[in-house]
Design a protein around this motif. Structure first.
Motif, PDB file in Angstrom:
ATOM      1  N   ASN A  80       9.418  11.034  -2.649  1.00 30.92           N
ATOM      2  CA  ASN A  80       9.522   9.981  -1.652  1.00 30.92           C
ATOM      3  C   ASN A  80       8.319  10.009  -0.705  1.00 30.92           C
ATOM      4  N   GLN A  81       7.923  11.196  -0.280  1.00 31.66           N
ATOM      5  CA  GLN A  81       6.752  11.326   0.594  1.00 31.66           C
ATOM      6  C   GLN A  81       5.502  10.801  -0.115  1.00 31.66           C
ATOM      7  N   ARG A  82       5.352  11.165  -1.377  1.00 35.32           N
ATOM      8  CA  ARG A  82       4.183  10.730  -2.133  1.00 35.32           C
ATOM      9  C   ARG A  82       4.147   9.207  -2.264  1.00 35.32           C
ATOM     10  N   MET A  83       5.293   8.597  -2.576  1.00 33.73           N
ATOM     11  CA  MET A  83       5.350   7.139  -2.701  1.00 33.73           C
ATOM     12  C   MET A  83       5.066   6.473  -1.364  1.00 33.73           C
ATOM     13  N   HIS A  84       5.684   6.999  -0.314  1.00 29.91           N
ATOM     14  CA  HIS A  84       5.542   6.418   1.012  1.00 29.91           C
ATOM     15  C   HIS A  84       4.102   6.538   1.501  1.00 29.91           C
ATOM     16  N   LEU A  85       3.535   7.705   1.393  1.00 26.15           N
ATOM     17  CA  LEU A  85       2.161   7.909   1.842  1.00 26.15           C
ATOM     18  C   LEU A  85       1.183   7.126   0.987  1.00 26.15           C
ATOM     19  N   SER A  87       1.603   4.247  -0.263  1.00 24.12           N
ATOM     20  CA  SER A  87       1.600   2.838   0.109  1.00 24.12           C
ATOM     21  C   SER A  87       1.029   2.616   1.506  1.00 24.12           C
ATOM     22  N   ILE A  88       0.997   3.658   2.325  1.00 23.02           N
ATOM     23  CA  ILE A  88       0.496   3.507   3.693  1.00 23.02           C
ATOM     24  C   ILE A  88      -0.993   3.823   3.783  1.00 23.02           C
TER      25      ILE A  88
END
Length: 102
Positions: A80-85, A87-88
């Motif tokens: 989740n952190q990898r996906m979130h970061l 995209s940001i």
């Protein structure tokens, strides 16, 4: 003891770290007497701090958590952190340098 010193290295994913911890636990606990709490402690004590802080609330909500559950939750948080970061970060990437026209 190597298990006491083992930490999740920079850039090391949870699956790699968990595999190393499992191997070390097998060496230390050859008779398989350790409780799940002891295994979870060995896994989490040197987990990356950001993962540990995100993991702990979820882990404490589980009835009778196991090391497998702790690893699975940590993997999901990491993903989740990898996906979130991912995209940001492009939004905050520096703008290309402008060169003056000749």
């Amino acid at each position: 003891m190597e298990l006491e010193r083992r930490t999740q290295g920079p850039g090391q994913v949870v699956t790699e770290y968990a595999k190393a911890i499992r191997k070390l636990i097998k060496q230390v606990d050859s008779r398989k007497n350790w409780t799940e709490e002891q295994k979870i402690y060995s896994f989490t004590k040197k987990l990356r701090t950001d993962l540990l802080y995100a993991l702990w609330p979820f882990l404490t909500l589980k009835d009778n958590p196991t090391m497998n559950i702790a690893i699975e939750l940590a993997q999901k948080i990491e993903d989740n952190q990898r996906m979130h970061l991912g995209s940001i970060l492009p939004v905050f990437a520096p703008a290309p340098a402008m060169t003056p026209a000749p």
